[in-house]
Design an enzyme around this catalytic site. Structure first.
Site, short mmCIF file in Angstrom:
data_model
loop_
_atom_site.label_atom_id
_atom_site.label_comp_id
_atom_site.label_asym_id
_atom_site.label_seq_id
_atom_site.Cartn_x
_atom_site.Cartn_y
_atom_site.Cartn_z
N THR A 296 10.93 61.76 -15.05
CA THR A 296 12.24 61.17 -15.28
C THR A 296 12.05 59.79 -15.89
O THR A 296 11.33 58.96 -15.35
CB THR A 296 13.02 61.05 -13.96
OG1 THR A 296 13.13 62.35 -13.36
CG2 THR A 296 14.41 60.49 -14.19
N LYS B 186 18.95 64.29 -17.53
CA LYS B 186 18.28 64.14 -16.24
C LYS B 186 18.73 62.87 -15.53
O LYS B 186 18.92 62.87 -14.30
CB LYS B 186 16.76 64.13 -16.42
CG LYS B 186 15.98 63.97 -15.11
CD LYS B 186 16.26 65.10 -14.11
CE LYS B 186 15.62 64.88 -12.74
NZ LYS B 186 14.17 64.96 -12.71
N LYS C 69 13.85 54.09 -8.07
CA LYS C 69 13.54 54.11 -9.51
C LYS C 69 14.62 54.83 -10.31
O LYS C 69 15.14 54.29 -11.30
CB LYS C 69 12.20 54.80 -9.74
CG LYS C 69 11.87 55.05 -11.21
CD LYS C 69 10.63 55.89 -11.39
CE LYS C 69 10.82 57.35 -11.05
NZ LYS C 69 11.49 58.11 -12.15
#
Length: 299
Positions: A97, A173, A241
């Site tokens: 990602t 995503k 994150k």
């Protein structure tokens, strides 16, 4: 068609992808710095290496399932990277990602070296990864999709072809992670509120999972909370994150994301409490710290 494939990153998703590729008959080398991960993959019949630079010569495809863009760049193009071991025209399936701009930069580097590149984040969790049933959010050229098809067939049951423009896979995503992170945070909030109000946690879980308020994240993550199972399939740190990527992308678009921002603060609070390496559903410990509730799995 059997291929010579490398899988870089034997975490919960990478291990599943590597095992699925092995099961499909491919010649697979799994790369991970951790000896335990290498031993597990070797025990299943695969080859294992500590460094991407130790992949077999003329590797035809590499699946990169590390944490972020920086690790992806190092794994491919760094001093110990895979690029020197890849066959000319090999396909890179980049599945970490990351921000769309990072995906575009990596693609440009790959193509400049003569490789095909798929911007191909994945979802599904460790169980679906091991079953070869992940969802791929893919973007890239027809040539890249064609070259990667045997790999995709082995690791996924749903491959979304989102277009040829690199970065759209990463974009989808990041949006997906907005939903996933908020769903986990609100699942934990709801369970914590129910416990604080005196509801039986197991009964609450059974009611919610049979009713309209359920979500996949509530059902999956709160089951672990009920068992006190905080082993990280996906850790708190991942959503610190990933929700950061959400807020970063939104800021660049002058787009407000208040729910994602609040969820990120909750995961950050869990990390500050020393829970960053624990399963992400245990963001519920933030509410535990604030209210003194006893979680079902507490001794």
């Amino acid at each position: 068609m059997a291929m010579k494939v490398g899988v870089i990153g034997l975490g919960s998703m990478g291990m599943g992808a590597a095992l699925s590729l092995l099961r499909a008959g491919h010649d697979v080398t799994g790369c991970d710095m951790r000896q335990a991960a290498r031993d597990e993959f070797a025990a299943a019949g695969g080859a294992a290496a500590a460094r991407a630079a130790d992949l077999p010569e003329d590797t035809e495809a590499v699946v990169v399932l590390v944490v972020n863009a920086a690790q992806t760049e190092a794994a491919l193009f760094g001093e110990g990277g895979a690029a020197r071991r890849l066959k000319p025209g090999a396909v890179i399936v980049s599945s970490a990602t990351m921000a769309p701009d990072a995906a575009r930069a990596l693609s440009a580097e790959a193509e400049g070296r003569g490789f095909l590149y798929l911007d191909a984040p994945v979802s599904g969790g460790a169980v679906k990864a091991r079953a070869g049933e992940m969802t791929v959010m893919g973007a890239g050229s027809d040539a890249a999709f064609s070259a990667a098809q045997p790999v995709l067939d082995a690791i996924a049951t749903r491959v979304w072809r989102l277009g040829s423009e690199i970065g759209i896979g990463a974009t989808v995503k990041v949006v997906h992670q907005l939903l996933a992170g908020v769903h986990i945070a609100v699942a934990a909030e709801a369970m914590a509120l129910g416990i604080r109000a005196g509801a039986d946690p197991r009964a609450l879980y059974d009611v919610v999972t049979s009713a309209a308020g359920n979500s996949w994240m509530f059902e999956n993550r709160m089951a672990r909370v009920l068992e006190g199972d905080d082993a990280p399939r996906s850790a708190v740190d991942i959503f610190v994150k990933d929700l950061g990527l959400v807020t970063e992308m939104a800021r660049g678009l002058d787009f407000p994301v208040p729910l994602a921002s609040q969820a990120q603060q909750l995961f950050t609070a869990a990390r500050a409490m020393g829970q960053g390496g624990k399963d992400d559903g245990f963001v519920i410990r933030v509410w535990q710290a604030m209210t003194g509730i006893k979680l079902p799995g507490d001794a």
